[in-house]
Design an enzyme around this catalytic site. Structure first.
Site, PDB file in Angstrom:
ATOM      1  CE  LYS A  69      57.122  12.924 -10.031  1.00 54.41           C
ATOM      2  NZ  LYS A  69      56.361  13.258  -8.859  1.00 54.41           N
ATOM      3  CB  ALA A 159      76.661  16.716  -1.744  1.00 60.85           C
ATOM      4  CG  MET A 220      55.236  14.141  -0.666  1.00 65.68           C
ATOM      5  SD  MET A 220      56.634  15.242  -1.022  1.00 65.68           S
ATOM      6  CE  MET A 220      56.846  15.073  -2.753  1.00 65.68           C
TER       7      MET A 220
HETATM    8  P1  ATR Z   1      62.000  11.235  -7.344  1.00 65.17           P
HETATM    9  O1  ATR Z   1      61.710  11.765  -8.696  1.00 65.17           O
HETATM   10  O2  ATR Z   1      60.890  10.452  -6.749  1.00 65.17           O
HETATM   11  O3  ATR Z   1      62.455  12.283  -6.371  1.00 65.17           O
HETATM   12  P2  ATR Z   1      64.737  10.428  -7.513  1.00 65.17           P
HETATM   13  O4  ATR Z   1      65.104  11.684  -8.223  1.00 65.17           O
HETATM   14  O5  ATR Z   1      65.325   9.125  -7.952  1.00 65.17           O
HETATM   15  O6  ATR Z   1      63.183  10.171  -7.560  1.00 65.17           O
HETATM   16  O7  ATR Z   1      65.059  10.656  -5.963  1.00 65.17           O
HETATM   17  C1  ATR Z   1      64.834   9.685  -4.984  1.00 65.17           C
HETATM   18  C2  ATR Z   1      65.088  10.283  -3.600  1.00 65.17           C
HETATM   19  O8  ATR Z   1      64.793   9.289  -2.602  1.00 65.17           O
HETATM   20  C3  ATR Z   1      66.515  10.708  -3.355  1.00 65.17           C
HETATM   21  O9  ATR Z   1      66.520  11.820  -2.481  1.00 65.17           O
HETATM   22  C4  ATR Z   1      67.127   9.471  -2.668  1.00 65.17           C
HETATM   23  O10 ATR Z   1      68.264   9.739  -1.889  1.00 65.17           O
HETATM   24  P3  ATR Z   1      69.728   9.876  -2.583  1.00 65.17           P
HETATM   25  O11 ATR Z   1      69.753  11.228  -3.242  1.00 65.17           O
HETATM   26  O12 ATR Z   1      70.701   9.781  -1.461  1.00 65.17           O
HETATM   27  O13 ATR Z   1      69.824   8.743  -3.559  1.00 65.17           O
HETATM   28  C5  ATR Z   1      65.956   9.076  -1.801  1.00 65.17           C
HETATM   29  N1  ATR Z   1      65.940   7.656  -1.381  1.00 65.17           N
HETATM   30  C6  ATR Z   1      65.683   6.568  -2.151  1.00 65.17           C
HETATM   31  N2  ATR Z   1      65.687   5.440  -1.392  1.00 65.17           N
HETATM   32  C7  ATR Z   1      65.970   5.820  -0.112  1.00 65.17           C
HETATM   33  C8  ATR Z   1      66.116   5.129   1.142  1.00 65.17           C
HETATM   34  N3  ATR Z   1      65.969   3.806   1.216  1.00 65.17           N
HETATM   35  N4  ATR Z   1      66.377   5.865   2.247  1.00 65.17           N
HETATM   36  C9  ATR Z   1      66.532   7.209   2.172  1.00 65.17           C
HETATM   37  N5  ATR Z   1      66.410   7.917   1.015  1.00 65.17           N
HETATM   38  C10 ATR Z   1      66.133   7.247  -0.106  1.00 65.17           C
END
Ligand code: ATR
Length: 277
Positions: A69, A159, A220
């Site tokens: 995105k 952060a 979501m």
């Molecule tokens: P999207 O476009 O769906 O938001 P993204 O930009 O890759 O995809 O973001 C994924 C989000 O899911 C992030 O907030 C990620 O946390 P980090 O910023 O710490 O990486 C979160 N996420 C992914 N897997 C996770 C998990 N197993 N537990 C908690 N948060 C997770």
């Protein structure tokens, strides 16, 4: 290869689970439009090249899902106001000259599903939003427009949540933190999971007491069986815990409107995808 039928697609990684082709084909049938809609798995780092090729072949529009995105936002030649602010987009329209217009219909889709379809109140509520990626960026402004008492963003990487809260602080009462800090906060009326955790069957590390008794939970992501987050919420006293199928259909309806100039009947499609809804 150019085809005579207008071509659209959804791109992501993973993408196999996507219901978007099914939804858009139903919208097309409903509104008597001829179009072809398929899905494309794109390698990380390969978004721009995939888009260039799609447009070269005459493609008319794209929906964008995890994790592209923000890449899509970079790619678009022009953007709607709401997409500009979000810093992420889920819809690209290809103009006649091959340039692209980017929009973000996720937030509208989420708010419409929460309020109109699920009857979950937002105004004056304490809302916890999990995640700080592109999906969350896209829904912040529309959620804050509903005037919650508080919107708290919690993310695995603290952060990123803190930076996001600062970025959107002009729009309402907004805080950001890691998950551990939630231990010290009052429980929330509504928790929205905007992380990608459900895609891999994982649960964000929520403290036990994060949701009020008879609160609401919204994932979501969507799945044929209840996601780990929906199961957690039901086990922790939620009166309502639903996944994002309704958001998916509502955001798709807005994308279809942008592409085709007509708004399809989203509820009718939702009923075919999940007859009990
Ligand atoms: P999207 O476009 O769906 O938001 P993204 O930009 O890759 O995809 O973001 C994924 C989000 O899911 C992030 O907030 C990620 O946390 P980090 O910023 O710490 O990486 C979160 N996420 C992914 N897997 C996770 C998990 N197993 N537990 C908690 N948060 C997770």
């Amino acid at each position: 290869m150019k085809t005579s039928t207008d071509h659209y697609q959804v791109v992501g990684n993973p993408i196999a689970h996507s219901l978007s082709p099914q939804i858009h084909q139903q919208f097309a049938a409903q509104t008597q439009q001829a179009l072809h809609y398929d899905k494309q798995l794109v390698e990380l780092g390969g978004f721009a090249a995939a888009m260039d090729a799609f447009i070269q072949q005459g493609g008319k529009g794209v929906n964008i899902t995890v994790p592209f995105k923000q890449d899509a936002w970079q790619y678009a030649d022009q953007r709607s106001k709401r997409a500009e602010r979000a810093g992420a987009l889920n819809t690209l329209k290809v103009n006649a000259d091959g340039s692209t217009f980017g929009d973000n219909t996720d937030g509208l889709g989420l708010v419409r599903d929460l309020i109109q379809n699920q009857h979950i109140a937002l105004k004056g509520q304490r809302i916890l939003l999990l995640g700080a990626g592109g999906a969350v960026r896209g829904v912040l402004q529309p959620l804050l427009e509903q005037q919650p008492a508080l919107l708290h963003i919690a993310n695995r990487t603290a952060a990123k949540a803190e930076a996001l809260a600062l970025d959107f602080a002009d729009l309402g009462k907004l805080h950001g933190s890691g998950f551990a800090e939630l231990e010290n906060l009052e429980p929330f009326d509504l928790i929205i999971n905007g992380t990608a955790a459900s895609l891999s069957g994982e649960l964000p590390p929520l403290p036990e007491h994060s949701l009020i008794t008879k609160g609401s939970a919204y994932d979501m992501m969507y799945s044929q069986t209840p996601t780990a987050f929906v199961q957690w919420a039901l086990q922790h006293g939620a009166a309502k815990a639903v996944d994002g199928l309704g958001m998916l259909v509502e955001q798709a309806a807005e994308a279809f409107l942008l592409w085709r100039g007509v708004r399809p009947d989203s509820l009718a499609v939702m009923k075919t995808l999940r007859p009990e809804s």
